[in-house]
Design a protein around this motif. Sequence first.
Motif, PDB file in Angstrom:
ATOM      1  N   VAL A 283       3.903   1.899  -1.412  1.00  0.00           N
ATOM      2  CA  VAL A 283       4.322   2.458  -2.633  1.00  0.00           C
ATOM      3  C   VAL A 283       3.259   2.336  -3.950  1.00  0.00           C
ATOM      4  O   VAL A 283       3.468   3.035  -4.673  1.00  0.00           O
ATOM      5  CB  VAL A 283       5.321   1.487  -2.969  1.00  0.00           C
ATOM      6  CG1 VAL A 283       6.435   1.236  -1.995  1.00  0.00           C
ATOM      7  CG2 VAL A 283       5.027  -0.010  -3.444  1.00  0.00           C
ATOM      8  N   LEU A 284       2.138   1.476  -3.522  1.00  0.00           N
ATOM      9  CA  LEU A 284       1.327   1.531  -4.714  1.00  0.00           C
ATOM     10  C   LEU A 284      -0.015   2.608  -4.714  1.00  0.00           C
ATOM     11  O   LEU A 284      -0.552   3.039  -5.545  1.00  0.00           O
ATOM     12  CB  LEU A 284       0.577   0.334  -4.785  1.00  0.00           C
ATOM     13  CG  LEU A 284      -0.114  -0.412  -6.044  1.00  0.00           C
ATOM     14  CD1 LEU A 284       0.914  -0.020  -7.198  1.00  0.00           C
ATOM     15  CD2 LEU A 284      -0.470  -1.651  -5.909  1.00  0.00           C
ATOM     16  N   MET A 285      -0.258   3.058  -3.440  1.00  0.00           N
ATOM     17  CA  MET A 285      -1.197   4.321  -3.334  1.00  0.00           C
ATOM     18  C   MET A 285      -0.826   5.109  -2.248  1.00  0.00           C
ATOM     19  O   MET A 285      -1.574   5.243  -1.226  1.00  0.00           O
ATOM     20  CB  MET A 285      -2.652   3.339  -2.709  1.00  0.00           C
ATOM     21  CG  MET A 285      -2.438   2.046  -1.964  1.00  0.00           C
ATOM     22  SD  MET A 285      -3.858   1.237  -1.882  1.00  0.00           S
ATOM     23  CE  MET A 285      -5.189   2.542  -1.598  1.00  0.00           C
TER      24      MET A 285
ATOM     25  N   PRO B 135       0.939  -1.206   0.145  1.00  0.00           N
ATOM     26  CA  PRO B 135      -0.069  -0.022   0.111  1.00  0.00           C
ATOM     27  C   PRO B 135       0.836   1.256  -0.098  1.00  0.00           C
ATOM     28  O   PRO B 135       0.472   2.326  -0.620  1.00  0.00           O
ATOM     29  CB  PRO B 135      -0.886  -0.166   1.364  1.00  0.00           C
ATOM     30  CG  PRO B 135      -0.780  -1.663   1.859  1.00  0.00           C
ATOM     31  CD  PRO B 135       0.592  -2.066   1.137  1.00  0.00           C
TER      32      PRO B 135
END
Lengths: 103, 232
Positions: free
Chosen positions: A52-54, A50
Amino acid sequence: MWGAVVIIGLGTYLTRLSFIGAFGERKMPAWMELPLRYVAPAVLGAIVLPAVLMPDGVVEFAPTVNPRFLAAVIAGAVAYKWRNVSLVIAVGMASLWVLDWLF
Amino acid sequence: MQEQDTRRAGITDGARSVAPLLLAVVPFGLVLGVTAAASTVGGGLGIATSFIIFAGAAQLVTVQLMDSGTSLAVVVLTALVVNVRHLMYSAALAPHFSEFPRRSRLLLPYVLTDQAFAVSMLRYETTTDPLYKRWFYTGAAFTLWGSWQVATVAGVVLGAQIPASLGLGFAIPLVFLVLLIPVVQTRPGLVAGIVGGVVAVAASAAPFGLGLVTGALMGVGAGVMMERAGHR
């Protein structure tokens, strides 16, 4: 916030003390052993992905909008090859700055 | 050997065995101090976590969640889930520590870390002397403890001078990435990590910030099922 930190500290101490402090049975029951093996990968995956992705609350792969994902992929490759914390932080941060500057 | 010699040898060997690990521990502590100082948590509480909690991953998660305004009950729950692995270390060390004086058995768990555990278990394979074991662990664990406190304080001092625009908060997932890579080298470990991550992302809108804990529990379940299915 201070209260929460003290509770975490106490809880952490008690998990560390658990078997060392116990007097009678000191062996870990078999049912505990198996799940504990997967706590580290599961927890770390749940922290890293989460983050790094969001980072802004929405899933975003495109480096033009979210440079953190690509920067993390680059840092992950470095971590896989060398496992050197300082190097990974340096490469990851530099990637983030370069991608930020590019887009 | 005299008791004092054993003690000195134990402490020295313990400290020596963790010295190379400090290369990884010190930047980790610096990141913690820097990010705590730059967040709403603040440098003072950041330093206090090193003293009170003394568990890097849990401390970083605590700072990250507190800064994002997660409810304190969930912060506590998440940090304790991150730290539940210490049960495993405690169980493995217990037979060795059973011969230590009671005072040591109460104090030494406070400084139990991944690194102190790893170097001690390795050394215990080749020694049977409880006195040496006790001082070896003490030397290793307290070297790590001291370095961690110094690194945290240094990070807080540094962090106060670094502009927020540099995005240093990103260093937190980077540190976790370094810890993640070695534990996903087996197939069940990899599946546990992927399921944990994907579920945490999918559940990120879960109330009270329970997404991380949900992901972690599902990831553990997935790893267990993989191993039960015969994967290694």
